[in-house]
Design an enzyme around this catalytic site. Structure first.
Site, short mmCIF file in Angstrom:
data_model
loop_
_atom_site.label_atom_id
_atom_site.label_comp_id
_atom_site.label_asym_id
_atom_site.label_seq_id
_atom_site.Cartn_x
_atom_site.Cartn_y
_atom_site.Cartn_z
N CYS A 32 7.67 -46.85 -112.16
CA CYS A 32 7.69 -45.43 -111.26
C CYS A 32 6.33 -44.04 -111.76
O CYS A 32 6.13 -43.06 -111.28
CB CYS A 32 8.21 -44.05 -112.75
N HIS A 58 -14.09 -49.23 -111.80
CA HIS A 58 -12.88 -50.15 -112.52
C HIS A 58 -11.71 -49.03 -113.54
O HIS A 58 -11.51 -50.33 -114.62
CB HIS A 58 -13.23 -50.90 -112.89
N ASN A 85 -17.85 -49.27 -115.71
CA ASN A 85 -17.07 -49.47 -117.68
C ASN A 85 -15.59 -48.84 -117.64
O ASN A 85 -16.04 -47.16 -116.68
CB ASN A 85 -18.23 -48.80 -118.65
C1 BJW Z 1 -27.81 -54.88 -121.07
C2 BJW Z 1 -28.19 -55.41 -122.71
C3 BJW Z 1 -28.58 -54.09 -122.70
C4 BJW Z 1 -26.52 -56.58 -122.06
N1 BJW Z 1 -29.39 -53.55 -122.34
N2 BJW Z 1 -28.39 -54.29 -119.70
C5 BJW Z 1 -16.71 -61.11 -102.41
C6 BJW Z 1 -17.45 -62.01 -103.12
C7 BJW Z 1 -17.05 -63.02 -103.79
C8 BJW Z 1 -16.10 -62.71 -104.00
C9 BJW Z 1 -14.96 -61.50 -104.03
C10 BJW Z 1 -15.57 -60.92 -102.77
N3 BJW Z 1 -14.68 -59.52 -102.77
C11 BJW Z 1 -13.82 -59.27 -104.60
C12 BJW Z 1 -13.92 -60.93 -105.15
C13 BJW Z 1 -12.88 -61.13 -105.69
C14 BJW Z 1 -13.57 -60.34 -107.00
C15 BJW Z 1 -14.63 -60.42 -107.44
O1 BJW Z 1 -15.54 -60.21 -107.42
N4 BJW Z 1 -14.85 -61.98 -107.88
C16 BJW Z 1 -16.11 -62.72 -108.49
C17 BJW Z 1 -16.08 -63.49 -110.59
C18 BJW Z 1 -16.70 -63.25 -107.77
N5 BJW Z 1 -13.53 -59.03 -106.91
C19 BJW Z 1 -11.98 -58.76 -107.02
O2 BJW Z 1 -10.83 -59.40 -107.37
C20 BJW Z 1 -12.13 -56.84 -106.87
N6 BJW Z 1 -11.12 -56.34 -106.14
C21 BJW Z 1 -11.22 -56.64 -104.55
O3 BJW Z 1 -12.39 -56.92 -104.36
O4 BJW Z 1 -9.88 -55.30 -103.75
C22 BJW Z 1 -9.78 -56.33 -102.75
C23 BJW Z 1 -9.45 -57.86 -102.54
C24 BJW Z 1 -8.57 -57.87 -102.81
C25 BJW Z 1 -7.79 -59.13 -103.20
C26 BJW Z 1 -8.39 -60.51 -102.13
C27 BJW Z 1 -9.61 -59.68 -101.52
C28 BJW Z 1 -10.53 -58.82 -102.31
C29 BJW Z 1 -12.21 -56.39 -108.30
C30 BJW Z 1 -12.54 -56.36 -109.31
C31 BJW Z 1 -12.17 -56.01 -110.92
C32 BJW Z 1 -13.24 -56.54 -112.27
N7 BJW Z 1 -13.10 -55.99 -113.56
C33 BJW Z 1 -13.24 -55.91 -114.72
C34 BJW Z 1 -12.22 -55.56 -115.73
C35 BJW Z 1 -12.07 -54.23 -115.87
C36 BJW Z 1 -10.99 -53.56 -116.51
C37 BJW Z 1 -11.71 -54.15 -118.06
O5 BJW Z 1 -12.63 -53.86 -118.63
O6 BJW Z 1 -11.00 -55.15 -119.09
O7 BJW Z 1 -14.02 -54.90 -114.39
S1 BJW Z 1 -14.54 -57.51 -114.62
C38 BJW Z 1 -14.90 -56.73 -115.32
O8 BJW Z 1 -16.59 -57.15 -114.69
C39 BJW Z 1 -15.20 -55.57 -115.74
C40 BJW Z 1 -16.84 -55.28 -115.91
O9 BJW Z 1 -16.51 -54.28 -114.76
C41 BJW Z 1 -17.00 -55.96 -114.45
C42 BJW Z 1 -19.15 -56.22 -113.98
O10 BJW Z 1 -19.25 -56.60 -115.67
P1 BJW Z 1 -20.62 -56.05 -115.70
O11 BJW Z 1 -20.73 -54.93 -116.63
O12 BJW Z 1 -21.65 -57.08 -115.15
O13 BJW Z 1 -20.46 -57.01 -117.28
P2 BJW Z 1 -21.44 -58.65 -117.92
O14 BJW Z 1 -20.88 -58.69 -118.91
O15 BJW Z 1 -21.13 -59.61 -117.06
O16 BJW Z 1 -22.89 -57.59 -117.48
C43 BJW Z 1 -23.17 -57.39 -118.82
C44 BJW Z 1 -24.84 -57.17 -118.21
O17 BJW Z 1 -25.94 -56.78 -119.16
C45 BJW Z 1 -25.97 -58.58 -118.73
O18 BJW Z 1 -26.52 -58.59 -117.36
C46 BJW Z 1 -26.63 -58.52 -119.64
O19 BJW Z 1 -27.92 -59.48 -119.80
C47 BJW Z 1 -27.00 -57.06 -119.48
N8 BJW Z 1 -26.92 -56.47 -121.44
N9 BJW Z 1 -27.12 -56.77 -123.23
C48 BJW Z 1 -29.04 -53.13 -120.37
N10 BJW Z 1 -28.83 -53.84 -124.08
ZN ZN Z 2 7.85 -45.70 -115.35
#
Ligand code: BJW
Ligand code: ZN
Length: 258
Positions: free
Chosen positions: A139, A128, A111
């Site tokens: 810069c 993240h 988060n």
């Molecule tokens: C409850 C609840 C309650 C509801 N109690 N629970 C390997 C395999 C495949 C793909 C890749 C891989 N390695 C890398 C990739 C590519 C990519 C990726 O993963 N893509 C996927 C879509 C497959 N990853 C990347 O690009 C990452 N970089 C990287 O790997 O660099 C090296 C590289 C570079 C170039 C090429 C290849 C590799 C970077 C990932 C960055 C993610 N960024 C974000 C945005 C951050 C900024 C922002 O906030 O705007 O991060 S995306 C978004 O998803 C955000 C979150 O942190 C992240 C995870 O989401 P999260 O937290 O799981 O949220 P939800 O909404 O999905 O789920 C909520 C959950 O809560 C649900 O399960 C509900 O049921 C539950 N819930 N109420 C408890 N009360």
């Molecule tokens: Zn600057």
């Protein structure tokens, strides 16, 4: 061996989890957007989530920002305002309390919302980035909180470069030191809680799997199974703001009767 992936009632703590709580020396808590849902912060992909209206790949990428900086900046401004207007919930507070209850404790979050820090967690490994931090693309100057323009239009730094949120977009590297620390903690802990994450975004989603493979007891807390639910030791079905405080209360009870 996968002990049990069957969902259970939030108020029922399994004997295996009780044992893990009593014996764990190093506990890791790994969180996602779901921990902040009960505070009123929309999650990314669940029903009613932020990205039902917007495709994440269209907004959380460098390409999107280059193509339409105002759109991406206004989306982050809107989210920043939402986050500033909410409070940590009992899940955040129970996680902060857990820090005091084990010899070693590591909190890793995906988060960007600062709610763990606001609840009192002293060291938060942010994989993240942080929505309250911005930086100049040219810069590299950092801007904290209100130093970043509170407008709906992307602004330029005094050097002329665009200012972007200091968060990790798709295709970008995670902060190396934080990721390394998180991976070391996952592979050396005894007990890991994966809370409120759909576990669909990598490399963060690998952490609970790495922990389980390295021998830790891994507990998922989520109202619905995540994409790695079959890889964990136990799933507890429920909201983190309900389930985690129950676990912490039970641990304190076990400690006083020991
Ligand atoms: C409850 C609840 C309650 C509801 N109690 N629970 C390997 C395999 C495949 C793909 C890749 C891989 N390695 C890398 C990739 C590519 C990519 C990726 O993963 N893509 C996927 C879509 C497959 N990853 C990347 O690009 C990452 N970089 C990287 O790997 O660099 C090296 C590289 C570079 C170039 C090429 C290849 C590799 C970077 C990932 C960055 C993610 N960024 C974000 C945005 C951050 C900024 C922002 O906030 O705007 O991060 S995306 C978004 O998803 C955000 C979150 O942190 C992240 C995870 O989401 P999260 O937290 O799981 O949220 P939800 O909404 O999905 O789920 C909520 C959950 O809560 C649900 O399960 C509900 O049921 C539950 N819930 N109420 C408890 N009360
Ligand atoms: Zn600057």
């Amino acid at each position: 061996m996968n002990m049990s992936a069957a969902p259970r009632d939030a108020s029922m703590i399994s004997p295996s989890l009780e044992h893990a709580l009593e014996t764990a020396r190093h506990v890791v808590v790994f969180t996602g957007a779901g921990v902040s849902a009960e505070s009123g912060v929309p999650t990314f992909r669940s029903a009613g989530g932020l990205w039902e209206k917007y495709d994440p790949h269209q907004l959380a990428t460098h390409e999107a920002f280059s193509h339409d900086p105002d759109l991406v900046w206004s989306w982050y401004s809107w989210r920043r305002n939402t986050i500033r207007g909410v409070e940590p919930n009992p899940g955040h507070y129970a996680i902060a309390e857990a820090e005091q209850l084990f010899p070693q404790f590591t909190l890793v979050t995906q988060n960007v919302d600062n709610l763990h820090q606001r609840a009192g967690s002293s060291r938060v490994h942010e994989l993240h980035g942080n929505i309250e931090r911005s930086r100049c693309l040219a810069c590299g100057t950092y801007f904290m909180g209100d130093e970043a323009p509170p407008t709906d239009k992307a602004q330029s730094c005094s050097c002329g470069g665009f200012i972007r949120p200091d968060v990790v977009w798709f295709g970008e590297s995670l902060p190396m030191e934080e990721l390394q620390h998180a991976q070391n903690a996952a592979t050396s802990c005894d007990l890991l809680f994966t809370i409120g994450t759909a576990a669909t975004v990598y490399p963060a989603a690998m952490l609970p799997v790495m922990a389980r493979r390295a021998g830790a007891y891994v507990v998922e807390i989520n109202p619905e199974p995540s994409s790695i639910a079959h890889e964990v030791s136990e799933c507890i079905t429920g909201a983190s703001g309900v389930v985690f405080p129950v676990i912490i209360e039970r641990l304190k009870q076990l400690r006083t009767t020991a």
